[in-house]
Write a protein that holds these residues in place. Structure first.
Motif: not given
Length: 105
Positions: A12, A62, A69, A85-86, A89-90, A93, A99, A101-102
């Motif tokens: 990823s 969220r 972000e 973004s990574w 997302t991490r 996790e 997670l 949403r893109p």
């Protein structure tokens, strides 16, 4: 000279530095590995801060991730948009949160 390193960069993250065809890296592997280590450390170190902010705000996971972000997107962080973004997302996790949403194009 071999570039032996025990740190495995996940697919990823490698995708952020791979050509559109997915056949070659756009940066040398040591650079990609260093960026990965930075981003992974940032996600791990941000987990406590995000959990605390989530608890104090009473908002949703969220919303907390969106605020994280936004903060990470500041030019002063030195992160590229894909890295931001990574990391988010991490971070989700690490915290066991849903997670994000893109982004819609």
């Amino acid at each position: 000279m071999d570039d032996f390193n025990q740190i495995e960069v996940p697919p990823s993250f490698l995708a952020l530095f791979t050509s559109p065809g997915g056949h070659r890296l756009l940066q040398p592997m040591p650079t990609v590995r260093a960026r990965y280590e930075l981003c992974e450390d940032l996600a791990q170190l941000s987990a406590e801060q995000a959990a605390s902010a989530h608890f104090k705000s009473g908002g949703s996971e969220r919303e907390t991730l969106a605020r994280m972000e936004l903060a990470l997107s500041d030019a002063g962080t030195g992160l590229e948009p894909g890295e931001v973004s990574w990391v988010v997302t991490r971070l989700a996790e690490v915290l066991g949160w849903e997670l994000p949403r893109p982004a819609q194009a």
